[in-house]
Design a protein around this motif. Structure first.
Motif, PDB file in Angstrom:
ATOM      1  N   LEU A 142       0.830  -1.204   0.000  1.00 15.32           N
ATOM      2  CA  LEU A 142       0.000   0.000   0.000  1.00 15.32           C
ATOM      3  C   LEU A 142       0.866   1.256   0.000  1.00 15.32           C
ATOM      4  CD1 LEU A 142      -3.037   0.689   0.075  1.00 15.32           C
ATOM      5  CD2 LEU A 142      -2.812   0.942   2.563  1.00 15.32           C
ATOM      6  N   GLY A 143       1.986   1.205   0.719  1.00 12.40           N
ATOM      7  CA  GLY A 143       2.895   2.346   0.760  1.00 12.40           C
ATOM      8  C   GLY A 143       3.503   2.633  -0.600  1.00 12.40           C
ATOM      9  N   ALA A 144       3.813   1.577  -1.334  1.00 15.02           N
ATOM     10  CA  ALA A 144       4.360   1.743  -2.683  1.00 15.02           C
ATOM     11  C   ALA A 144       3.329   2.420  -3.585  1.00 15.02           C
ATOM     12  CB  ALA A 144       4.757   0.382  -3.252  1.00 15.02           C
ATOM     13  N   GLU A 145       2.065   2.004  -3.474  1.00 11.74           N
ATOM     14  CA  GLU A 145       1.000   2.613  -4.271  1.00 11.74           C
ATOM     15  C   GLU A 145       0.823   4.082  -3.894  1.00 11.74           C
ATOM     16  OE1 GLU A 145      -2.402   0.213  -3.509  1.00 11.74           O
ATOM     17  OE2 GLU A 145      -1.572  -1.580  -4.468  1.00 11.74           O
ATOM     18  N   ALA A 146       0.896   4.383  -2.600  1.00 14.77           N
ATOM     19  CA  ALA A 146       0.741   5.754  -2.139  1.00 14.77           C
ATOM     20  C   ALA A 146       1.884   6.643  -2.636  1.00 14.77           C
ATOM     21  CB  ALA A 146       0.679   5.794  -0.616  1.00 14.77           C
ATOM     22  N   ALA A 147       3.088   6.095  -2.678  1.00 18.23           N
ATOM     23  CA  ALA A 147       4.239   6.863  -3.145  1.00 18.23           C
ATOM     24  C   ALA A 147       4.078   7.241  -4.609  1.00 18.23           C
ATOM     25  CB  ALA A 147       5.523   6.060  -2.943  1.00 18.23           C
TER      26      ALA A 147
END
Length: 330
Positions: free
Chosen positions: A176-181
């Motif tokens: 999810l963090g990768a998508e948010a970045a």
């Protein structure tokens, strides 16, 4: 500006950060350099140098790697400036001085594994589970003078199942963090750097009006992981899964009560998995009993079933193996 023209410096160290770095690389963003911690001495004599997971990934993809001992080192600052980055992306790294985070024209943003302003600190995943949260998430925010206090760009929520441990939430938030970045970078690109963001003090004020509690996520030490049996079983259950599989909740106060009412003080034991039960009990908290193939420990309100355990000096084992070992030594 297109994404292939946006010069990005990525900063991170553990596996959690690799998820975001990999997404940037595979989706064609222009990562011009990677900053990570110096290799860590390991081994009996500390004579072997272990690179970070981010360094291993960067080298495998021919990305330049910087490993400063001190973030204000003039040599490092000069080298960082030479990459002429437009933006810096930080995931699970150390605190940066202003001379570093203010360097790119579009600033520096961090990916934090919590819904800020909740769970500011080094161990947000652990503390969210320990506190029995049902929802967590990731936040991207611009860095400023203090830790985890900058203006919020965006947030994404993540549901925490009742039985989830740290590994489950860690893996989910890594993705999810990768998508948010990526979404954050795209917003910065589309806005020409004039991206909207939210002051965290506004959110904190709103929480105060709603009588919300601001919870922090300080670094976890060995003493933090000691189980307090003098509390409800649900609290103990959340504590155990909030420290599993690493670093592991432990107890040095368990007493095993056998069928003939004998009491055995057990050495330090780590507990990695438990199961809630509705069996009420009146034993002293911290009392361990064996019922058939089940291992139970007393809390202040009811029994908690222990599923995976690690006695001192031994490997992790299922409760049934622990039970069989005790029966064989009687």
């Amino acid at each position: 500006m297109e994404k292939k023209d946006l010069r990005i410096i990525f900063m991170g160290t553990p596996e959690f950060a690799v998820g975001t770095l990999d997404k940037l690389v595979t989706e064609g963003y222009n990562v011009v350099a990677v900053v990570t911690q110096p290799d860590k001495p390991v081994g009996r004599h500390q004579d072997c140098a272990q690179p970070s997971q981010v360094k291993l990934y960067a080298e495998a993809h021919q990305l330049p790697v910087l490993q400063p001992e001190k973030m204000k080192d003039p040599v490092f600052i000069k080298e960082l400036q030479s990459f002429q980055a437009d933006l810096q992306v930080v995931v699970a790294f150390r605190m940066l001085p202003e001379i570093v985070w203010a360097m790119p024209k579009f600033g520096t943003f961090n990916v934090h594994a919590a819904l800020l302003p909740q769970y500011r600190g080094a161990a947000p995943i652990n503390w969210a589970i320990i506190n029995g949260e049902k929802i967590t998430g990731v936040t991207t925010f611009f860095l400023d003078q203090e830790i985890d206090t900058g203006h919020i760009i965006l947030q994404k929520e993540f549901l925490i199942p009742e039985t989830a441990d740290v590994e489950y939430v860690y893996n989910g938030l890594m993705q999810l963090g990768a998508e948010a970045a990526v979404e954050t970078i795209d917003r910065i690109l589309s806005s020409g750097g004039n991206i909207e963001s939210t002051d965290q003090s506004v959110l904190i004020h709103s929480m105060a009006l709603q009588s919300g509690e601001l919870r922090l996520a300080p670094k976890i030490f060995k003493d933090t992981c000691e189980i307090n049996w003098n509390q409800p079983a649900k609290r103990v259950y959340d504590f155990i899964r909030g420290l599993s599989p690493y670093p592991g909740a432990w107890s040095a106060s368990l007493i095993l009560k056998t069928g003939n009412s004998q009491m055995e003080q057990l050495p330090t034991i780590k507990i990695y998995q438990a199961q809630q039960s509705d069996k009420t009990c009146d034993e002293k908290p911290g009392t361990l009993i064996i019922e058939g193939k089940h291992l139970y420990v007393a809390c202040v309100d009811c029994w908690l079933e222990i599923r995976i355990i690690q006695p001192a000096g031994k490997k992790r084992m299922n409760a049934i193996d622990f039970i069989n070992g005790k029966k064989n030594h009687r």
